[in-house]
Design an enzyme around this catalytic site. Structure first.
Site, PDB file in Angstrom:
ATOM      1  N   SER A  62       6.031  -1.154  -6.450  1.00 39.42           N
ATOM      2  CA  SER A  62       6.840  -0.130  -7.122  1.00 39.42           C
ATOM      3  C   SER A  62       8.191  -0.673  -7.572  1.00 39.42           C
ATOM      4  O   SER A  62       8.717  -1.642  -7.014  1.00 39.42           O
ATOM      5  CB  SER A  62       7.070   1.061  -6.188  1.00 39.42           C
ATOM      6  OG  SER A  62       5.841   1.572  -5.731  1.00 39.42           O
TER       7      SER A  62
HETATM    8  N1  SAM Z   1       4.412   0.760  -1.701  1.00 42.37           N
HETATM    9  C1  SAM Z   1       3.817  -0.300  -2.453  1.00 42.37           C
HETATM   10  C2  SAM Z   1       4.683  -1.525  -2.583  1.00 42.37           C
HETATM   11  O1  SAM Z   1       5.848  -1.481  -2.198  1.00 42.37           O
HETATM   12  O2  SAM Z   1       4.153  -2.526  -3.066  1.00 42.37           O
HETATM   13  C3  SAM Z   1       3.370   0.150  -3.812  1.00 42.37           C
HETATM   14  C4  SAM Z   1       2.104   0.859  -3.747  1.00 42.37           C
HETATM   15  S1  SAM Z   1       1.183   1.022  -5.220  1.00 42.37           S
HETATM   16  C5  SAM Z   1       2.273   1.830  -6.330  1.00 42.37           C
HETATM   17  C6  SAM Z   1       0.094   2.301  -4.651  1.00 42.37           C
HETATM   18  C7  SAM Z   1      -0.944   1.856  -3.661  1.00 42.37           C
HETATM   19  O3  SAM Z   1      -1.633   3.004  -3.183  1.00 42.37           O
HETATM   20  C8  SAM Z   1      -2.013   0.949  -4.263  1.00 42.37           C
HETATM   21  O4  SAM Z   1      -2.025  -0.265  -3.585  1.00 42.37           O
HETATM   22  C9  SAM Z   1      -3.326   1.736  -4.062  1.00 42.37           C
HETATM   23  O5  SAM Z   1      -4.433   0.913  -3.781  1.00 42.37           O
HETATM   24  C10 SAM Z   1      -2.963   2.624  -2.891  1.00 42.37           C
HETATM   25  N2  SAM Z   1      -3.757   3.832  -2.714  1.00 42.37           N
HETATM   26  C11 SAM Z   1      -4.222   4.708  -3.626  1.00 42.37           C
HETATM   27  N3  SAM Z   1      -4.902   5.705  -3.021  1.00 42.37           N
HETATM   28  C12 SAM Z   1      -4.865   5.459  -1.681  1.00 42.37           C
HETATM   29  C13 SAM Z   1      -5.370   6.126  -0.523  1.00 42.37           C
HETATM   30  N4  SAM Z   1      -6.064   7.263  -0.593  1.00 42.37           N
HETATM   31  N5  SAM Z   1      -5.128   5.582   0.686  1.00 42.37           N
HETATM   32  C14 SAM Z   1      -4.431   4.419   0.803  1.00 42.37           C
HETATM   33  N6  SAM Z   1      -3.937   3.741  -0.253  1.00 42.37           N
HETATM   34  C15 SAM Z   1      -4.135   4.259  -1.485  1.00 42.37           C
END
Ligand code: SAM
Length: 222
Positions: A62
Site C-alpha cells: 500500500s
Molecule cells: N498491508 C499490505 C502491505 O503493507 O504490503 C498491503 C496489502 S494488499 C493492498 C492487500 C492484500 O490483501 C493482498 O495481499 C491480498 O492477497 C490480501 N487479501 C485479499 N483478500 C484477503 C482475505 N480474505 N484474507 C486475507 N488476505 C486477503
C-alpha cells in the site's frame, strides 16, 4: 547508493505529516520501518515515493500515506492486540508492530504470507504472527482485538470481524460496491451490540476475497 534513511524521513515529512497525520507514534513508526526491505526486488529505489508498488501475485504494497492514515484511524495504544487482514508485503504489519504489543496478520496467498513472515523475522519484528487463510473470518482463537485493519476492499462489513472487536475496539476497512473503489470506514464497537460508523473518505484497494468478501469470479484478476 541511495540514502534510505534520509529518503524515509523526507517521505514522512512531505507526504505524511504534511497531509495531516498527527499521531506521533505513527509518524515515529513510519520513520523507523525500512520500506525498502518490503518492496519487490528491483523496486528499492522507489520505496520512498508515496505510491503503492507491485508485489507478487498481482497484489500491492500500500501507499505509505494510506498506511499511516489507516493506522492513525485505528487509534493504536502500546498495549493493543491488533488483527490485520491482508499481510501483503508485511510492511504495514511492521509499522503497527512498532506501536503495539502484538500483531496477528492473515494473508490468503501462501507465497506472500511466507515471504512477509521471512522479511519480518529478518528485520527483527518478533511480535507479528502471520497466518495463511481467509481473513474475512478473522482469527477467532486470538479474538477479541483492540483494533482490526483490513488492507483490501470488500462489498460490506464482515460481521465476523465486528464480533471479534473488543468493546471500544476499532475496525478500519475499505467498503464499496465496486471491487476496486471504496470508502474507508471506521467502525467502533461502543457496546456489546452497538457499533458506530464513520466515513473517512474515498480509497482504492485491491479486492477482499473470501467468504465475507468478494468471490473470486466477481472481481478483476487478483
Ligand atoms: N498491508 C499490505 C502491505 O503493507 O504490503 C498491503 C496489502 S494488499 C493492498 C492487500 C492484500 O490483501 C493482498 O495481499 C491480498 O492477497 C490480501 N487479501 C485479499 N483478500 C484477503 C482475505 N480474505 N484474507 C486475507 N488476505 C486477503
Amino acid at each position: 547508493m541511495l540514502d534510505y534513511e534520509h529518503a524515509r524521513h523526507h517521505m514522512v515529512e512531505a507526504h505524511i505529516a504534511r497531509r495531516g497525520v498527527r499521531d506521533q507514534r505513527v509518524l515515529d513508526a513510519m520513520r523507523s520501518v525500512p520500506r525498502e526491505k518490503f518492496v519487490q526486488e528491483g523496486f528499492e529505489e522507489f520505496a520512498y515515493e508515496d505510491s503503492p508498488l507491485p508485489i507478487a501475485g498481482g497484489q500491492t504494497i500500500s501507499q505509505p500515506y494510506i498506511v499511516a492514515h489507516m493506522v492513525e484511524a485505528a487509534e493504536l495504544e502500546p498495549t493493543d492486540k491488533v488483527l490485520e487482514v491482508g499481510t501483503g508485503s508485511g510492511y504495514s504489519a511492521a509499522v503497527m508492530a512498532r506501536i503495539v504489543s502484538r500483531v496477528y496478520s492473515i494473508e490468503r496467498h501462501e507465497d506472500l504470507a511466507r515471504l512477509a513472515e521471512d522479511r519480518l523475522a529478518a528485520n527483527g519484528f518478533r511480535n507479528v504472527e502471520v497466518r495463511v487463510g481467509d481473513g474475512t473470518k478473522g482469527w477467532p482463537e486470538q479474538a477479541p482485538f483492540d483494533a482490526i485493519i483490513v488492507a483490501a476492499g470488500g462489498p460490506s462489513v464482515p460481521v465476523s470481524l465486528q464480533e471479534q472487536l473488543e468493546i471500544g475496539g476499532r475496525l478500519v476497512i475499505p467498503i464499496g460496491e465496486e471491487p476496486r473503489m471504496q470508502r474507508l470506514m471506521r467502525i467502533m464497537r461502543v457496546a456489546a451490540t452497538k457499533f458506530e460508523e464513520e466515513d473517512l473518505g474515498a480509497v482504492m484497494f485491491v479486492p477482499l476475497i473470501g467468504e465475507h468478501g468478494w468471490t473470486p469470479d466477481e472481481k478483476a484478476p487478483a
